[in-house]
Write an enzyme that holds these catalytic residues in place. Sequence first.
Site, PDB file in Angstrom:
ATOM      1  N   CYS A   1       1.049  -1.051   0.077  1.00 40.76           N
ATOM      2  CA  CYS A   1      -0.027  -0.134   0.149  1.00 40.76           C
ATOM      3  C   CYS A   1       0.471   1.493   0.480  1.00 40.76           C
ATOM      4  CB  CYS A   1      -0.658  -0.171   0.969  1.00 40.76           C
ATOM      5  SG  CYS A   1      -1.822  -1.434   1.194  1.00 40.76           S
TER       6      CYS A   1
ATOM      7  N   HIS B   1      -2.987   8.214   6.090  1.00 39.72           N
ATOM      8  CA  HIS B   1      -3.062   6.677   5.317  1.00 39.72           C
ATOM      9  C   HIS B   1      -4.347   6.292   6.375  1.00 39.72           C
ATOM     10  CE1 HIS B   1      -1.627   3.166   3.204  1.00 39.72           C
ATOM     11  NE2 HIS B   1      -1.820   2.047   4.878  1.00 39.72           N
TER      12      HIS B   1
ATOM     13  N   GLU C   1      -0.389   5.276  13.701  1.00 43.43           N
ATOM     14  CA  GLU C   1      -0.452   5.399  12.571  1.00 43.43           C
ATOM     15  C   GLU C   1      -0.526   8.211  13.296  1.00 43.43           C
ATOM     16  OE1 GLU C   1      -2.387   6.970   9.459  1.00 43.43           O
ATOM     17  OE2 GLU C   1      -1.023   8.177   8.464  1.00 43.43           O
TER      18      GLU C   1
ATOM     19  N   LYS D   1      -9.570   7.358   2.654  1.00 46.29           N
ATOM     20  CA  LYS D   1      -9.954   6.512   2.410  1.00 46.29           C
ATOM     21  C   LYS D   1     -11.099   6.198   2.807  1.00 46.29           C
ATOM     22  CE  LYS D   1      -5.233   4.151   2.591  1.00 46.29           C
ATOM     23  NZ  LYS D   1      -4.581   5.755   3.110  1.00 46.29           N
TER      24      LYS D   1
ATOM     25  N   HIS E   1     -10.064   1.332   0.157  1.00 47.03           N
ATOM     26  CA  HIS E   1      -8.397   1.697  -0.046  1.00 47.03           C
ATOM     27  C   HIS E   1      -7.571   0.955  -1.276  1.00 47.03           C
ATOM     28  CE1 HIS E   1      -4.339   1.083   1.247  1.00 47.03           C
ATOM     29  NE2 HIS E   1      -4.456   0.791   2.149  1.00 47.03           N
TER      30      HIS E   1
ATOM     31  N   PHE F   1       2.063  -3.049   4.187  1.00 46.10           N
ATOM     32  CA  PHE F   1       2.719  -4.950   4.720  1.00 46.10           C
ATOM     33  C   PHE F   1       3.875  -5.170   4.377  1.00 46.10           C
ATOM     34  CE2 PHE F   1      -2.045  -6.759   4.277  1.00 46.10           C
ATOM     35  CZ  PHE F   1      -2.372  -5.893   5.758  1.00 46.10           C
TER      36      PHE F   1
END
Length: 413
Positions: free
Chosen positions: A165, A305, A316, A337, A342, A401
Site C-alpha cells: 500500500c 494513510h 499513525e 479512504k 483503500h 504490509f
Amino acid sequence: MKNGRRVVITGLGVLAPNGIGVDRFWDGLVNGRSATGTVTAFKTDGMNSTVDAEIKDFDPTQWLSVKDVRRTDRFVHLAVAAAMMAVQNAGLDMNAEDPNRVGVLIGSGIGGIQTICVEHARMIEQGPRRISPFLIPMLIINMASGQVSIMLNAKGPNFSIATACATASHSIGEATGLIAGGEADVMVAGGSEAALNALGFGGFCAMKALSTRNDAPEKASRPFDLGRDGFVMGEGAGIVILEEYGHAKKRGAPMQAEIVGYGATADAYHMTAPSPCGEGGARCMLTALQSAGMNPEDIGYINAHGTSTPLNDKLETEAIKAVFGERAYTVPVSSTKSMVGHLLGAAGAVEIIAGVKTIQTGVIHPTINYETPDPECDLDYVPNTAREAKVDTVLSNSLGFGGHNATLIIKRV
C-alpha cells in the site's frame, strides 16, 4: 527537495470508485460522498465481508484498442487511462519531447491477479494447452509501466515498484529523485490496482483485515472512529506527470504543485502490523521533512494513510504526535479512504492528487463516518464536513504490509 533539481507536478489523472477524472473525484471528496457499497463484481459466499469500493462505469476501449484490452489485465487498463488523462492535463506533447528524457514509473501492489485466476481456471477445466500465451505479460506488475511507455514512446527510465500500500508514493518519490538527479526531465508516475476478485478479496477476508459492517456498507470505512473494524478494499489508479522546473517553465506547463520532500523507511518488525508507537512511520515523516528542509510547523495539512483498521489509525496517530509534538493537535488530518476505500497500490497517488487539489482550491476534504471519538485517536480529523483553509504545504503518508513506509511533501509553486 534540498538537493538536486526542482520537480513540479504538471498533470493529474485519476480513476477512483467515486469518479473517473479529477473533477468527479474531487467533487465526491469535498462533498463527503461515500463510494463504498455491497460487492457486485463476484460472489462473496462464505466470506465475512461483503463491502468493497468498485469502479463501475469504466470502459477500457476508450483508452486501448479492443485487441490490447484482451491482452492486458484490468490494472493495466486503469493505469493507461489515468496516464493518458495526466498527459492531457499536463498539455504534454510527446512529439515535442526527447523520448530518451521521458520515463515511466508506475507500480501495483498485487498486479494481474484477475488474469491469474481466469487462466488457472482455464487450465484446470481445459488443460495446459489452453493457457493464454499472454498469461505472463498480463500478470506481471511492470506491464503497467511497459504499456504506458509503448503508448507514449517514452524511452527514459522505466520500471515498477511493489511495496504493497506504499507503492504509489514510493513510485512518485523515486521518480522525483530521477528528475532531481538529472536522469530524466519528465516522469509519468503513480500506481494502479485492480484486485477485486474472489481470490484477492477472500485473501484479505482471511486476514480479518476488512470491515464486516455489511448491513451499512456506506459507513464501513470510518478511519479514526472508535467503531472502526477494518478497511474497505477498493480499486483504481492515480498518475501524476512530474517535470523538472525549468523544463515545465520553458514549455508553459501548468505547475500544480512542487514535490519538496520524500521519505522512505522500513519498520523491520512484522509482516502486517506496524511497529510499536508507529516508530517506522514517524521516522519516515522526519526523513521527508529533512529532505524538504522543513519543520513540522511548516505543514498545513496531513493526508493520512488512515485505513480504518484499529491498529493502523492508532499507531499513525502516535507517529504524528511523535513528529509534530503540540502541533499535532492543531494541524488538520483527514483520510481519503473514508470515501473511496483503500486502493492498495494506487492509494498514495490518488491521495497526493487530493493534496494538490487542497492547495489549489483552499478546501480540505473531510474524514466521513466519524461519529464516536476514540480516546487513542485524538487529533483534528476534519470530521464529516469539508473545511475551507489556505494550505500551502501538504504531507501525505502511505504505509504498506512488509513494513514499507513512504511520505511525500508537496507545496504551492
